[in-house]
Design an enzyme around this catalytic site. Structure first.
Site, PDB file in Angstrom:
ATOM      1  N   SER A  90      17.768  58.703  22.226  1.00  0.00           N
ATOM      2  CA  SER A  90      18.179  58.359  20.872  1.00  0.00           C
ATOM      3  C   SER A  90      18.134  56.857  20.673  1.00  0.00           C
ATOM      4  O   SER A  90      17.932  56.092  21.606  1.00  0.00           O
ATOM      5  CB  SER A  90      19.597  58.855  20.621  1.00  0.00           C
ATOM      6  OG  SER A  90      20.503  58.073  21.375  1.00  0.00           O
ATOM      7  N   LYS A  91      18.346  56.463  19.430  1.00  0.00           N
ATOM      8  CA  LYS A  91      18.303  55.040  19.124  1.00  0.00           C
ATOM      9  C   LYS A  91      19.352  54.264  19.906  1.00  0.00           C
ATOM     10  O   LYS A  91      19.197  53.090  20.156  1.00  0.00           O
ATOM     11  CB  LYS A  91      18.538  54.843  17.622  1.00  0.00           C
ATOM     12  CG  LYS A  91      17.295  55.079  16.810  1.00  0.00           C
ATOM     13  CD  LYS A  91      17.515  54.698  15.368  1.00  0.00           C
ATOM     14  CE  LYS A  91      16.430  55.269  14.479  1.00  0.00           C
ATOM     15  NZ  LYS A  91      16.895  55.468  13.118  1.00  0.00           N
ATOM     16  N   ARG A  92      20.404  54.957  20.263  1.00  0.00           N
ATOM     17  CA  ARG A  92      21.473  54.320  21.009  1.00  0.00           C
ATOM     18  C   ARG A  92      20.941  53.743  22.315  1.00  0.00           C
ATOM     19  O   ARG A  92      21.401  52.736  22.818  1.00  0.00           O
ATOM     20  CB  ARG A  92      22.554  55.370  21.293  1.00  0.00           C
ATOM     21  CG  ARG A  92      23.795  54.827  21.942  1.00  0.00           C
ATOM     22  CD  ARG A  92      24.898  55.887  21.941  1.00  0.00           C
ATOM     23  NE  ARG A  92      25.771  55.786  23.106  1.00  0.00           N
ATOM     24  CZ  ARG A  92      26.372  54.685  23.495  1.00  0.00           C
ATOM     25  NH1 ARG A  92      26.212  53.578  22.854  1.00  0.00           N
ATOM     26  NH2 ARG A  92      27.153  54.691  24.565  1.00  0.00           N
ATOM     27  N   PHE A  93      19.928  54.412  22.872  1.00  0.00           N
ATOM     28  CA  PHE A  93      19.314  53.961  24.107  1.00  0.00           C
ATOM     29  C   PHE A  93      18.537  52.669  23.868  1.00  0.00           C
ATOM     30  O   PHE A  93      18.271  51.904  24.778  1.00  0.00           O
ATOM     31  CB  PHE A  93      18.391  55.071  24.639  1.00  0.00           C
ATOM     32  CG  PHE A  93      17.522  54.656  25.793  1.00  0.00           C
ATOM     33  CD1 PHE A  93      18.092  54.302  27.008  1.00  0.00           C
ATOM     34  CD2 PHE A  93      16.149  54.623  25.669  1.00  0.00           C
ATOM     35  CE1 PHE A  93      17.293  53.923  28.081  1.00  0.00           C
ATOM     36  CE2 PHE A  93      15.344  54.255  26.731  1.00  0.00           C
ATOM     37  CZ  PHE A  93      15.919  53.894  27.944  1.00  0.00           C
ATOM     38  N   GLY A  94      18.187  52.428  22.604  1.00  0.00           N
ATOM     39  CA  GLY A  94      17.493  51.192  22.278  1.00  0.00           C
ATOM     40  C   GLY A  94      16.054  51.398  21.909  1.00  0.00           C
ATOM     41  O   GLY A  94      15.667  51.234  20.772  1.00  0.00           O
TER      42      GLY A  94
END
Length: 495
Positions: free
Chosen positions: A271-275
């Site tokens: 996910s975007k949280r991973f960057g």
RNA sequence: GCCCCCAUCGUCUAGCGGCCGAGGAUUUCGCCCUUUCAAGGCGGCGACACGGGUUCGAAUCCCGUUGGGGGCACCA
């Protein structure tokens, strides 16, 4: 719906007996945003299979979810694929004999198919409202039952239908599943049987006249004569349904291969949280397309027990979909960075210098392209991404203000060393790395200093940091005047 | 809840019954090289989830357990 016949192998890959130039593969993304690396890998594998066989690779845009699909997303998609070097023989911008390659541009075809199914009785009108369906779904879940359509509209009489119509209800069209277990053959996973009880009648045509994915993809795969369908594992449950659609169409199904998902370090979907999830993001942060391609190719697939680096041609020559791994792969950014560093070192300086411009100006550095090019040999082997270039090159284009560590060194008792360096450097006839090396080397001897003691103060003065590209070459690039004045400034500052 | 998939070093993987006292890469640690940092070279630590079978022999086959993941939409 509960009777269970003997499992039937519907897709045994017979259509995929196709080999060589008969092979047709596609990448069929929904344009809802950026190109996700997971999808990029799917595209890559599919492309590799086509190229491996000298077949045809098709790009098809599945934009039947009109609310989420945008033109901008299609552009990003195309841009990202091109950047990766994944080209298509048929699809947007190149055309082809099986267009349109954007599903919303050919809705009539799906409607015709739906009408045919309706007539043949393999599909029926369902008047249940989304609200009713949702209520029933929740109730089923609460009761611990498998949610799914109960088939109530399948047996509607003419009168009941008329009543619903009179009520002003709109209808969606559902596909009538046959009621037997369905076996699916997968190139990667082998055979899987889906129980009839879980294969409920599903919507193929929305009340607004736009087909759902289940119908659109199946119909287009047939229409476009696909021989192989490579897609994500998340689509595996849709395969038995699409197999039935193809059967109703009287068409031989393609061979399927479902790729394991790419997950984040926490084993959760990336996910975007991973960057970093968007291909575009990797480009922007200084990755080379060949590095990303090589890395992605090795995520779930490997050539042999020791080969790590494979260029495009080698990948095409070696790719074998049946050797793809079955378990989800964790995206390892560190390994990608390492591999990117390798490809940067392999790249020629002209190309890198050209690429560097974007990163330099983004960092607010007004760089001389010629100087960047000359500096490339000494910097390219010490970076992992192009984004590290500005930090490494800045001292060549701007006055330096020593960072914390360099300032500390300059504040220490190194004035004598700097003075000595100055007098050794000033008379140099040729300002070359070799000459600078000689001069500073001699100074080290005469002062009886270690290399570190002799060179670090100079490095701090010249580059403003204790970690820099090689000192002699850096000074040559900086030029005599600027190098000397920086050392003088350091001497003056220290008193 | 139900269905499906999966399970080798932290991570990516090789392995498709004996060649495995498990190979490679990355990460990490140490050494060498060395003007800093890299790069490179060498070396170390590090895995067959667990329990039953089958077999002369299992990381490899079967069953179960556990643990991950996916799906169950008028999203794709």
């Amino acid at each position: 719906m509960t009777e269970t016949g003997a499992p039937q192998v519907v897709a045994d890959g017979s259509a995929a007996a196709a080999a060589g130039s008969d092979v047709r593969c596609r990448f069929a993304p929904s344009p809802t945003g950026y190109l996700h690396v997971g999808n990029a890998r799917t595209a890559l594998f599919s492309w590799l299979l086509a190229r491996r066989n000298g077949g045809t690779f098709v790009l098809r845009v599945e934009d039947t979810d009109r609310a989420r699909s945008t033109d901008e997303a299609i552009e990003i998609l195309i841009h990202s694929l091109r950047w990766l070097g994944i080209d298509w023989d048929e699809g947007p911008e190149v055309g082809g004999p099986f267009g349109p390659y954007r599903q919303t541009e050919g809705l009539d075809h799906f409607r015709e198919v739906t009408d045919r199914f309706l007539e043949a009785g393999t599909a029926y009108r369902c008047y249940c409202t989304p609200e009713e369906l949702e209520d029933r779904r929740r109730a089923a879940l609460k009761r611990g039952e498998t949610p799914g359509y109960d088939g109530r509209c399948r047996t509607l009489g003419d009168k009941e239908r008329a009543a619903f119509e009179a009520e002003g209800r709109s209808f969606a069209v559902r596909f009538a599943m046959p009621g037997n277990d369905i076996a699916v053959h997968d190139l990667i996973r082998g055979e899987t049987t889906f129980p009839a009880a879980d294969l409920k009648d599903f919507v193929i045509m929305r009340s607004n006249g736009v087909p759902t994915y289940l119908l659109a993809a199946a119909v287009d795969d047939v229409r476009m004569k696909m021989t192989h369908v490579i897609r994500g594992e998340d689509l595996m449950p849709s395969t038995p349904r699409q197999l039935e659609i193809m059967k109703a169409l009287g068409a031989p199904p393609p061979a399927y291969a479902h790729l394991p998902l790419i997950v984040g370090p926490n084993r959760q979907p990336l996910s975007k949280r991973f960057g970093a999830v968007a291909v575009e993001h990797f480009r922007e942060t200084g990755f080379l397309p060949e590095a990303l391609v090589n890395y992605l190719a090795l995520l779930g697939w490997s050539f042999d027990e020791k080969t790590t680096f494979l260029d495009r041609a080698q990948l095409i020559g070696a790719f074998d979909v049946s050797h793809v791994s079955r378990n989800p792969a964790v995206f390892d950014l560190q390994k990608l960075e390492w591999m990117n560093g390798h490809y940067i070192r392999e790249s020629d300086d002209e190309r890198l210098a050209g690429l560097a411009g974007e990163f330099l100006s983004a960092a607010g550095i007004d760089a001389d392209p010629q100087l960047v090019l000359r500096a490339m040999p000494i910097v390219k082997e010490r970076i992992h991404t192009l984004a590290e270039l500005p930090g490494m090159l800045r001292f060549l284009f701007e006055d330096v203000t020593p960072d914390e560590k360099a300032a500390a060194m300059l504040a220490g008792d190194h004035v004598a060393t700097l003075r000595a360096a100055l007098s050794a450097l000033e008379p140099l006839p040729d300002w070359t790395a070799d000459a600078i090396h000689q001069a500073l080397g001699g100074l080290k001897e005469s002062l009886g200093l270690s290399s570190k003691q002799a060179f670090q103060p100079v490095r701090a003065a010249v580059t403003g940091t204790l970690v820099s590209p090689p000192l002699y070459e850096s000074m040559e690039l900086l030029g005599r005047e600027r190098s000397l004045s920086r050392i003088r400034a350091a001497v003056d500052a220290a008193g």
